[in-house]
Design a protein around this motif. Structure first.
Motif, short mmCIF file in Angstrom:
data_model
loop_
_atom_site.label_atom_id
_atom_site.label_comp_id
_atom_site.label_asym_id
_atom_site.label_seq_id
_atom_site.Cartn_x
_atom_site.Cartn_y
_atom_site.Cartn_z
N ALA A 40 0.83 -1.21 0.00
CA ALA A 40 0.00 0.00 0.00
C ALA A 40 0.87 1.25 0.00
O ALA A 40 0.59 2.22 -0.72
N GLY A 41 1.91 1.22 0.80
CA GLY A 41 2.82 2.36 0.84
C GLY A 41 3.45 2.64 -0.50
O GLY A 41 3.47 3.78 -0.98
N TYR A 42 3.96 1.59 -1.15
CA TYR A 42 4.59 1.76 -2.45
C TYR A 42 3.59 2.19 -3.52
O TYR A 42 3.95 2.86 -4.48
N ALA A 43 2.32 1.82 -3.35
CA ALA A 43 1.28 2.18 -4.32
C ALA A 43 0.80 3.63 -4.14
O ALA A 43 0.04 4.13 -4.96
N GLY A 44 1.21 4.27 -3.04
CA GLY A 44 0.79 5.64 -2.79
C GLY A 44 -0.46 5.77 -1.94
O GLY A 44 -1.13 6.80 -1.95
N ALA A 45 -0.77 4.72 -1.18
CA ALA A 45 -1.99 4.73 -0.37
C ALA A 45 -1.96 5.79 0.73
O ALA A 45 -2.98 6.43 1.01
N VAL A 46 -0.81 5.97 1.36
CA VAL A 46 -0.72 6.98 2.43
C VAL A 46 -1.09 8.35 1.87
O VAL A 46 -1.91 9.07 2.43
N GLU A 47 -0.50 8.68 0.73
CA GLU A 47 -0.76 9.98 0.10
C GLU A 47 -2.21 10.10 -0.35
O GLU A 47 -2.83 11.17 -0.20
N ALA A 48 -2.78 9.00 -0.87
CA ALA A 48 -4.18 9.03 -1.32
C ALA A 48 -5.14 9.23 -0.15
O ALA A 48 -6.12 9.98 -0.27
N VAL A 49 -4.86 8.60 0.97
CA VAL A 49 -5.72 8.75 2.15
C VAL A 49 -5.64 10.18 2.68
O VAL A 49 -6.66 10.78 3.03
#
Length: 148
Positions: A40-49
Protein backbone atom coordinates in the motif's frame (compact mmCIF):
# COMPACT_ATOMS: atom_id res chain seq x y z
CA UNK A 1 -6.33 -5.24 -4.64
CA UNK A 2 -4.36 -2.60 -2.68
CA UNK A 3 -3.34 -0.96 -5.94
CA UNK A 4 -6.96 -0.98 -7.15
CA UNK A 5 -8.13 0.83 -4.02
CA UNK A 6 -5.45 3.50 -4.50
CA UNK A 7 -6.37 3.87 -8.17
CA UNK A 8 -10.04 4.33 -7.24
CA UNK A 9 -9.10 6.99 -4.69
CA UNK A 10 -6.94 8.87 -7.19
CA UNK A 11 -9.52 8.63 -9.94
CA UNK A 12 -12.50 9.72 -7.85
CA UNK A 13 -11.13 12.12 -5.24
CA UNK A 14 -14.30 14.25 -5.09
CA UNK A 15 -16.67 11.29 -4.57
CA UNK A 16 -16.83 10.81 -0.82
CA UNK A 17 -18.39 7.34 -0.75
CA UNK A 18 -15.63 6.03 -3.05
CA UNK A 19 -13.02 7.49 -0.70
CA UNK A 20 -14.71 5.99 2.37
CA UNK A 21 -15.07 2.57 0.74
CA UNK A 22 -11.45 2.58 -0.39
CA UNK A 23 -10.29 3.59 3.11
CA UNK A 24 -12.26 0.72 4.64
CA UNK A 25 -10.79 -1.67 2.06
CA UNK A 26 -7.25 -0.41 2.76
CA UNK A 27 -7.81 -0.80 6.50
CA UNK A 28 -9.03 -4.36 6.06
CA UNK A 29 -6.19 -5.31 3.71
CA UNK A 30 -3.35 -3.73 5.71
CA UNK A 31 -4.32 -4.27 9.34
CA UNK A 32 -1.99 -6.89 10.80
CA UNK A 33 -0.65 -7.60 7.31
CA UNK A 34 2.86 -6.22 6.90
CA UNK A 35 3.16 -7.29 3.26
CA UNK A 36 -0.03 -5.50 2.23
CA UNK A 37 0.89 -2.44 4.30
CA UNK A 38 4.21 -2.25 2.47
CA UNK A 39 2.49 -2.72 -0.91
CA UNK A 40 0.00 0.00 0.00
CA UNK A 41 2.82 2.36 0.84
CA UNK A 42 4.59 1.76 -2.45
CA UNK A 43 1.28 2.18 -4.32
CA UNK A 44 0.79 5.64 -2.79
CA UNK A 45 -1.99 4.73 -0.37
CA UNK A 46 -0.72 6.98 2.43
CA UNK A 47 -0.76 9.98 0.10
CA UNK A 48 -4.18 9.03 -1.32
CA UNK A 49 -5.72 8.75 2.15
CA UNK A 50 -4.29 12.12 3.19
CA UNK A 51 -5.68 13.66 -0.02
CA UNK A 52 -9.11 12.22 0.85
CA UNK A 53 -8.92 13.71 4.34
CA UNK A 54 -8.19 17.13 2.86
CA UNK A 55 -10.85 16.88 0.16
CA UNK A 56 -13.59 15.82 2.56
CA UNK A 57 -12.68 17.65 5.76
CA UNK A 58 -16.32 18.34 6.75
CA UNK A 59 -17.17 14.62 6.75
CA UNK A 60 -16.68 13.10 10.18
CA UNK A 61 -17.26 9.60 8.79
CA UNK A 62 -14.56 10.05 6.15
CA UNK A 63 -12.09 11.35 8.74
CA UNK A 64 -12.73 8.29 10.89
CA UNK A 65 -12.36 5.77 8.06
CA UNK A 66 -9.28 7.56 6.71
CA UNK A 67 -7.78 7.60 10.20
CA UNK A 68 -8.39 3.85 10.42
CA UNK A 69 -6.63 3.30 7.11
CA UNK A 70 -3.67 5.46 8.12
CA UNK A 71 -3.42 3.66 11.45
CA UNK A 72 -3.46 0.25 9.79
CA UNK A 73 -0.81 1.28 7.27
CA UNK A 74 1.52 3.10 9.67
CA UNK A 75 1.38 1.09 12.90
CA UNK A 76 4.48 -1.08 12.87
CA UNK A 77 5.57 0.22 9.47
CA UNK A 78 8.33 2.81 9.71
CA UNK A 79 8.48 3.35 5.94
CA UNK A 80 4.79 4.28 5.77
CA UNK A 81 5.15 6.57 8.80
CA UNK A 82 8.02 8.23 6.95
CA UNK A 83 5.74 8.68 3.91
CA UNK A 84 3.12 10.29 6.12
CA UNK A 85 5.34 13.30 6.84
CA UNK A 86 5.75 14.67 3.32
CA UNK A 87 2.19 13.58 2.47
CA UNK A 88 0.91 16.06 5.05
CA UNK A 89 -0.72 13.53 7.37
CA UNK A 90 0.03 15.52 10.53
CA UNK A 91 -1.60 18.64 9.06
CA UNK A 92 -4.59 16.64 7.79
CA UNK A 93 -5.13 15.02 11.18
CA UNK A 94 -4.73 18.38 12.87
CA UNK A 95 -7.37 19.86 10.55
CA UNK A 96 -9.74 16.96 11.28
CA UNK A 97 -9.27 17.30 15.04
CA UNK A 98 -9.89 21.05 14.82
CA UNK A 99 -12.90 20.79 12.51
CA UNK A 100 -14.48 17.98 14.53
CA UNK A 101 -13.38 19.10 17.99
CA UNK A 102 -16.84 18.41 19.41
CA UNK A 103 -16.68 14.78 18.26
CA UNK A 104 -15.51 12.34 20.90
CA UNK A 105 -15.08 9.68 18.18
CA UNK A 106 -12.72 11.78 16.07
CA UNK A 107 -10.67 12.71 19.11
CA UNK A 108 -10.63 9.12 20.35
CA UNK A 109 -9.41 7.65 17.07
CA UNK A 110 -7.26 10.37 15.56
CA UNK A 111 -5.38 11.57 18.65
CA UNK A 112 -3.47 8.27 19.10
CA UNK A 113 -2.66 8.29 15.37
CA UNK A 114 -1.32 11.82 15.65
CA UNK A 115 0.78 10.79 18.63
CA UNK A 116 2.13 7.80 16.71
CA UNK A 117 3.14 9.98 13.78
CA UNK A 118 4.66 12.64 16.03
CA UNK A 119 6.66 9.99 17.89
CA UNK A 120 8.47 9.06 14.67
CA UNK A 121 11.54 11.22 14.12
CA UNK A 122 11.33 10.91 10.32
CA UNK A 123 7.71 12.08 10.25
CA UNK A 124 8.46 14.97 12.56
CA UNK A 125 11.50 15.97 10.52
CA UNK A 126 9.29 16.24 7.45
CA UNK A 127 6.75 18.47 9.19
CA UNK A 128 8.59 20.57 11.83
CA UNK A 129 6.29 23.60 11.74
CA UNK A 130 3.12 21.56 11.69
CA UNK A 131 4.31 19.46 14.63
CA UNK A 132 4.03 22.38 17.01
CA UNK A 133 0.68 23.44 15.64
CA UNK A 134 -0.68 19.90 15.73
CA UNK A 135 -0.49 19.61 19.50
CA UNK A 136 -3.11 22.31 20.19
CA UNK A 137 -6.08 20.16 19.06
CA UNK A 138 -4.73 17.18 21.00
CA UNK A 139 -4.85 19.21 24.20
CA UNK A 140 -8.28 20.61 23.30
CA UNK A 141 -9.73 17.20 22.45
CA UNK A 142 -8.22 15.61 25.55
CA UNK A 143 -9.70 18.39 27.69
CA UNK A 144 -13.10 18.16 26.01
CA UNK A 145 -13.21 14.39 26.38
CA UNK A 146 -12.17 14.59 30.03
CA UNK A 147 -15.16 16.80 30.65
CA UNK A 148 -17.61 14.32 29.05
Amino acid sequence: AVEAAVAAMRGHLQIEHVQRSACVALSNMTMDNAENATRAGYAGAVEAVVAAMRAHLPSEELQLTAGGALSAMTFGNHVNRTRAGPAGAVAAINAALTTHSASASVGHYLTPLLRLLLSDAATVAMAPVVTTLAMAPVVTVATNNAND
